[in-house]
Scaffold this motif. Structure first.
Motif, PDB file in Angstrom:
ATOM      1  N   GLU A 103       5.047   9.844   9.222  1.00  0.00           N
ATOM      2  CA  GLU A 103       3.626   9.581   9.402  1.00  0.00           C
ATOM      3  C   GLU A 103       2.942   9.312   8.062  1.00  0.00           C
ATOM      4  O   GLU A 103       3.408   9.752   7.014  1.00  0.00           O
ATOM      5  N   ILE A 104       1.813   8.628   8.173  1.00  0.00           N
ATOM      6  CA  ILE A 104       0.943   8.379   7.030  1.00  0.00           C
ATOM      7  C   ILE A 104      -0.492   8.569   7.523  1.00  0.00           C
ATOM      8  O   ILE A 104      -0.782   8.293   8.695  1.00  0.00           O
ATOM      9  N   HIS A 105      -1.371   9.058   6.662  1.00  0.00           N
ATOM     10  CA  HIS A 105      -2.783   9.146   7.054  1.00  0.00           C
ATOM     11  C   HIS A 105      -3.312   7.751   7.335  1.00  0.00           C
ATOM     12  O   HIS A 105      -3.031   6.805   6.588  1.00  0.00           O
ATOM     13  N   GLU A 106      -4.095   7.643   8.388  1.00  0.00           N
ATOM     14  CA  GLU A 106      -4.588   6.329   8.812  1.00  0.00           C
ATOM     15  C   GLU A 106      -5.548   5.691   7.817  1.00  0.00           C
ATOM     16  O   GLU A 106      -5.790   4.482   7.875  1.00  0.00           O
ATOM     17  N   ASP A 107      -6.066   6.471   6.879  1.00  0.00           N
ATOM     18  CA  ASP A 107      -6.978   5.933   5.868  1.00  0.00           C
ATOM     19  C   ASP A 107      -6.367   5.924   4.462  1.00  0.00           C
ATOM     20  O   ASP A 107      -7.079   5.786   3.469  1.00  0.00           O
ATOM     21  N   ALA A 108      -5.045   6.030   4.366  1.00  0.00           N
ATOM     22  CA  ALA A 108      -4.378   6.175   3.071  1.00  0.00           C
ATOM     23  C   ALA A 108      -4.336   4.886   2.256  1.00  0.00           C
ATOM     24  O   ALA A 108      -4.291   4.922   1.027  1.00  0.00           O
ATOM     25  N   ILE A 109      -4.323   3.751   2.936  1.00  0.00           N
ATOM     26  CA  ILE A 109      -4.205   2.453   2.265  1.00  0.00           C
ATOM     27  C   ILE A 109      -5.222   1.505   2.871  1.00  0.00           C
ATOM     28  O   ILE A 109      -5.333   1.398   4.101  1.00  0.00           O
ATOM     29  N   GLU A 110      -5.943   0.815   2.002  1.00  0.00           N
ATOM     30  CA  GLU A 110      -6.910  -0.192   2.444  1.00  0.00           C
ATOM     31  C   GLU A 110      -6.212  -1.545   2.554  1.00  0.00           C
ATOM     32  O   GLU A 110      -5.292  -1.832   1.774  1.00  0.00           O
ATOM     33  N   PRO A 111      -6.634  -2.385   3.486  1.00  0.00           N
ATOM     34  CA  PRO A 111      -6.044  -3.722   3.591  1.00  0.00           C
ATOM     35  C   PRO A 111      -6.101  -4.460   2.256  1.00  0.00           C
ATOM     36  O   PRO A 111      -7.121  -4.423   1.556  1.00  0.00           O
ATOM     37  N   GLY A 112      -4.971  -5.061   1.889  1.00  0.00           N
ATOM     38  CA  GLY A 112      -4.888  -5.828   0.646  1.00  0.00           C
ATOM     39  C   GLY A 112      -4.488  -5.036  -0.577  1.00  0.00           C
ATOM     40  O   GLY A 112      -4.222  -5.624  -1.632  1.00  0.00           O
ATOM     41  N   GLU A 113      -4.435  -3.709  -0.469  1.00  0.00           N
ATOM     42  CA  GLU A 113      -4.022  -2.926  -1.643  1.00  0.00           C
ATOM     43  C   GLU A 113      -2.557  -3.206  -1.976  1.00  0.00           C
ATOM     44  O   GLU A 113      -1.715  -3.334  -1.093  1.00  0.00           O
ATOM     45  N   LYS A 114      -2.287  -3.273  -3.277  1.00  0.00           N
ATOM     46  CA  LYS A 114      -0.947  -3.522  -3.792  1.00  0.00           C
ATOM     47  C   LYS A 114      -0.211  -2.183  -3.858  1.00  0.00           C
ATOM     48  O   LYS A 114      -0.707  -1.214  -4.418  1.00  0.00           O
ATOM     49  N   VAL A 115       1.017  -2.162  -3.292  1.00  0.00           N
ATOM     50  CA  VAL A 115       1.751  -0.912  -3.112  1.00  0.00           C
ATOM     51  C   VAL A 115       3.161  -1.009  -3.694  1.00  0.00           C
ATOM     52  O   VAL A 115       3.844  -2.024  -3.550  1.00  0.00           O
ATOM     53  N   ILE A 135       3.095   1.044   6.036  1.00  0.00           N
ATOM     54  CA  ILE A 135       2.262   0.435   4.988  1.00  0.00           C
ATOM     55  C   ILE A 135       1.708  -0.901   5.480  1.00  0.00           C
ATOM     56  O   ILE A 135       0.519  -1.202   5.314  1.00  0.00           O
ATOM     57  N   GLU A 136       2.562  -1.697   6.091  1.00  0.00           N
ATOM     58  CA  GLU A 136       2.123  -3.006   6.584  1.00  0.00           C
ATOM     59  C   GLU A 136       1.120  -2.875   7.729  1.00  0.00           C
ATOM     60  O   GLU A 136       0.184  -3.669   7.820  1.00  0.00           O
ATOM     61  N   ARG A 137       1.288  -1.877   8.586  1.00  0.00           N
ATOM     62  CA  ARG A 137       0.322  -1.656   9.671  1.00  0.00           C
ATOM     63  C   ARG A 137      -1.063  -1.347   9.126  1.00  0.00           C
ATOM     64  O   ARG A 137      -2.073  -1.670   9.752  1.00  0.00           O
ATOM     65  N   LEU A 138      -1.117  -0.712   7.947  1.00  0.00           N
ATOM     66  CA  LEU A 138      -2.400  -0.399   7.313  1.00  0.00           C
ATOM     67  C   LEU A 138      -2.933  -1.572   6.487  1.00  0.00           C
ATOM     68  O   LEU A 138      -4.033  -1.484   5.947  1.00  0.00           O
ATOM     69  N   GLY A 139      -2.152  -2.638   6.365  1.00  0.00           N
ATOM     70  CA  GLY A 139      -2.601  -3.811   5.623  1.00  0.00           C
ATOM     71  C   GLY A 139      -2.230  -3.818   4.162  1.00  0.00           C
ATOM     72  O   GLY A 139      -2.694  -4.682   3.407  1.00  0.00           O
ATOM     73  N   GLY A 140      -1.385  -2.861   3.720  1.00  0.00           N
ATOM     74  CA  GLY A 140      -0.946  -2.836   2.329  1.00  0.00           C
ATOM     75  C   GLY A 140       0.016  -3.972   2.030  1.00  0.00           C
ATOM     76  O   GLY A 140       0.758  -4.414   2.896  1.00  0.00           O
ATOM     77  N   GLU A 141      -0.027  -4.441   0.784  1.00  0.00           N
ATOM     78  CA  GLU A 141       0.883  -5.486   0.322  1.00  0.00           C
ATOM     79  C   GLU A 141       1.950  -4.832  -0.553  1.00  0.00           C
ATOM     80  O   GLU A 141       1.647  -4.365  -1.661  1.00  0.00           O
TER      81      GLU A 141
END
Length: 176
Positions: A103-115, A135-141
């Protein structure tokens, strides 16, 4: 001169007969070895900007915090199911005998953030692939996936590369 691989202890028949366990606690416990590992994990990403370092439960957390500090980035844990206190997204993945959930917190990564995804060991790639999906579901790159150890005979690198990931590992243990 010692390499990162020289600091890793091998324990035969753990956790079961026939398994050669790669113990990174000896690497973490040696200041020179630990510093070498963190520096070498970062080397391919020199000059790149990261917003978050995401690490996998549990030894990945040790690396992830140090790497995030060096990158001046935030740190995000991906944990086993039931360990995070806030609303989460979960991802199921296959184990040798059964299934597991991370699991990951649903607010851990903003869309477009570089990871940068970090863990100690890449074996079959199941846990890392589940982390990538979260990570991808949250919009992280995801810019890269970095590991201390690759066990190439178990196919994890190929699995992650098939997902379009760039994989960096400091050492490998083949055929063992």
């Amino acid at each position: 001169m010692k390499t990162v691989r020289d600091y890793i202890r091998t324990i035969p028949d753990f956790p079961e007969k026939g398994v050669m366990f790669r113990d990174v606690t000896t690497l973490f416990g040696n200041a020179r070895g630990f510093r070498m590992a963190v520096d070498q994990l970062l080397h391919p990403y020199a000059g790149l900007r990261f917003d978050k370092v995401v690490a996998l439960d549990a030894r990945g957390f040790i690396l992830g915090g140090a790497v995030a500090h060096q990158l001046s980035a935030g740190f995000v844990p991906i944990r086993k199911k039931g360990k995070l206190p806030f609303a989460t997204l979960e991802e199921e993945y296959q184990l040798e005998y059964g299934q597991a959930v991370v699991e990951i917190h649903e607010d851990a990564i903003e869309p477009g953030e570089k990871v940068l995804l970090v863990d100690d060991l890449l074996a079959t790639g199941g846990t890392a692939a589940a982390g990538i999906r979260l990570i991808e579901r949250l919009g992280g790159e995801i810019i890269g996936c970095a590991f201390i150890i690759d066990l190439p005979d178990l196919g994890g690198r190929a699995r992650l590369e098939e997902l379009g990931m760039s994989v960096h590992a400091l050492c490998s243990f083949e055929g063992e």
